[in-house]
Design a protein around this motif. Sequence first.
Motif, PDB file in Angstrom:
ATOM      1  N   UNK A 116     -67.728 -12.799  23.709  1.00  0.00           N
ATOM      2  CA  UNK A 116     -67.617 -14.178  24.177  1.00  0.00           C
ATOM      3  C   UNK A 116     -67.603 -15.189  23.031  1.00  0.00           C
ATOM      4  N   UNK A 117     -67.509 -14.669  21.772  1.00  0.00           N
ATOM      5  CA  UNK A 117     -67.533 -15.585  20.627  1.00  0.00           C
ATOM      6  C   UNK A 117     -66.259 -16.423  20.525  1.00  0.00           C
ATOM      7  N   UNK A 118     -66.409 -17.630  19.982  1.00  0.00           N
ATOM      8  CA  UNK A 118     -65.251 -18.478  19.753  1.00  0.00           C
ATOM      9  C   UNK A 118     -64.657 -18.102  18.401  1.00  0.00           C
ATOM     10  N   UNK A 119     -63.354 -17.823  18.380  1.00  0.00           N
ATOM     11  CA  UNK A 119     -62.713 -17.428  17.130  1.00  0.00           C
ATOM     12  C   UNK A 119     -61.574 -18.380  16.827  1.00  0.00           C
ATOM     13  N   UNK A 120     -61.050 -18.302  15.602  1.00  0.00           N
ATOM     14  CA  UNK A 120     -59.817 -19.042  15.342  1.00  0.00           C
ATOM     15  C   UNK A 120     -59.059 -18.413  14.191  1.00  0.00           C
TER      16      UNK A 120
END
Lengths: 296, 353
Positions: A116-120
């Motif tokens: 559920x981590x936010x990545x970019x």
Amino acid sequence: MKFEYLLQYILSGLTNGSIYAITAIGFNIIYNTTGIINFAQGEFLMLGGMSAITFSQYFPLPIAILFAVIVTSIVGALIDFTIIRRMKKPTVLNMIIITIGLSILIREIALHVWDEKVRSLPYFTGDETTSINFFGAYIPPQVLWVLGISTLIVVFLGFFFKYTVAGRSMRACSSNITAAKLCGIKTNNMITFSFVLSAAIGAVAGAAISPIAQTQYDCGTSLAIKGFAVAILGGLGNSTGAVIGGLLIGILESLSISILPLAYKDAIAITILLIILFVKPSGLLGKSEISALKEF
Amino acid sequence: MKLKKYYPIFGLILAVIFIQLLVSGIGMQFYLTQLTMSAYYGIVIIGLSILMGYAGQISIGHAAFFAIGGYTTAALTTMNFAALTDVPIVNFLIKTGLTISGMDPYGKKIIYISPWLSLFIAVIITIFIAALIGVPILKLKGHYLAMATLGFGIIIYRIVLGTSIFGEADGISDVPTFKFLFNFKINSDPALRVENYYIAWLIVVISIFILTNLINSRVGRALRSLHGNEEAANSMGVNISRTKLLVFILSAVLASVAGVFMTHFNGGIGPAESGVMRSVRYVAIVAVGGMANLWGTLIMGIILNYLSLRGYFGSYDDAVFGIILIVIMLFAPDGIFKLKYCNNFIKLIKKTS
């Protein structure tokens, strides 16, 4: 409001708006060939972004994005092969429900494959600090990439639907599927192809916005809803309408932040959409006579 | 009066009593908590079944009505009027006995609106909102209708999430007890599990009684005719827009009432109750139950909600409902109770009896 602020808001609106426009075009491609609204369209963007991020750990960025596009296209093709083709006498209600089911399923699979981590992704060129000063407003280089890529996609699709055999066959499917069959067009393959194309476009868009908008397993839903709103605003199936509608909603949304609390931002697009639906359901550029004839 | 159509309701009452005795008998009283919550969700689901199955109008925003009910009562009953006794309206309410006074844990005096009044207000607000959006929304069809109801749901979700009197992301907690008829109480006190269970199921029985009568009435026949073909129904003299609106409001009110009771039962409500996933879940359950099948949707609603609330699906909770949607639409678009072997089974039972 100071001119620089206004310009800044409009620029960020244009960026978001062009993403909405691409999502809406993704909806339109599938809607035109099949008459289905694919509620899982937003998940294509998410898949594109997520897989590009994973691949970018092993490959240079352009190749990673290419792989991401391929993976997402395969998912698009699989959706058609395994589910859409198997439907017997689908009604609109059934198709809406099944594509909603698909979108949930893809999202949950993504949650378990990644987390559920936010990545970019990294910026394609430059970084956050190398903003370009434009009449007092600051443009991060990635915004130019997003605008450029969206323009390219729109131009490419315009060319594709007008001048290539595949594109013309798809348009034939959209105007009359029985007649298209009689002309020797393999309509089933065209439907699969429309899923692949719209998945690929979604993946490119998903990768392009990842550096500025961030990617998370559930980022597709809100994009899909906005994209759908834009598609209806511009007139379902109308790509020019999608571009105009997308930019319009993007700009209105970013201007609304200066007046309303941020929490209401998502409600703006929807409110505009509802008003349009109540006043002119055929959309800005749609013809009401045509939409009256369509079954849904 | 034909009693035959009420046989299933008697069956339901017997089943409810049987389950309570069974669960209490084996000492697993805590199962009753989830069964009570499932019952409240069941009310939303049978309401949606009338709208989707019988009237043929999809709504992917039904959680919003549940939230409207729940949040209205939560916001009203947690408001303290003790300092406002001079205000004419408050004074009037106190005199007419529509408020309840008590002490908070710190010994301060609190006066709040009676939950009966807030239930009434919640229903009025729901009817108003449903009528307001129902008129334009129900003119739409297919994708447009789906999008409009989905949009309505999202707007309510955003309002709840962004407004301070609704507690923003935290929701509202410490909602007081709802004193039901004959001094029965609706609250989250574990000692009152059994009475809460019966109150919830009483409301389910009342709702299903109303709906059964509705389906077998003139309005019910009008509904089915307009599901089949709106133009044909219209030409036979069915007032389509009025019938649709009526059912929309009815199903919104059911959802809202369920929301009110559930909020008092849980002692609070959070924004997740109004989320899109919640609405999709209701649609999924109605689809599994066979859309135009009150009993099918009620049974599936109870089973699936119960399993989900007990946590049997673990972290795959949402995925399960996604898979259900796909599988049902692919293999049993008429619901799980209309599958071939199920039909044969029913025939077999009929033959033997």
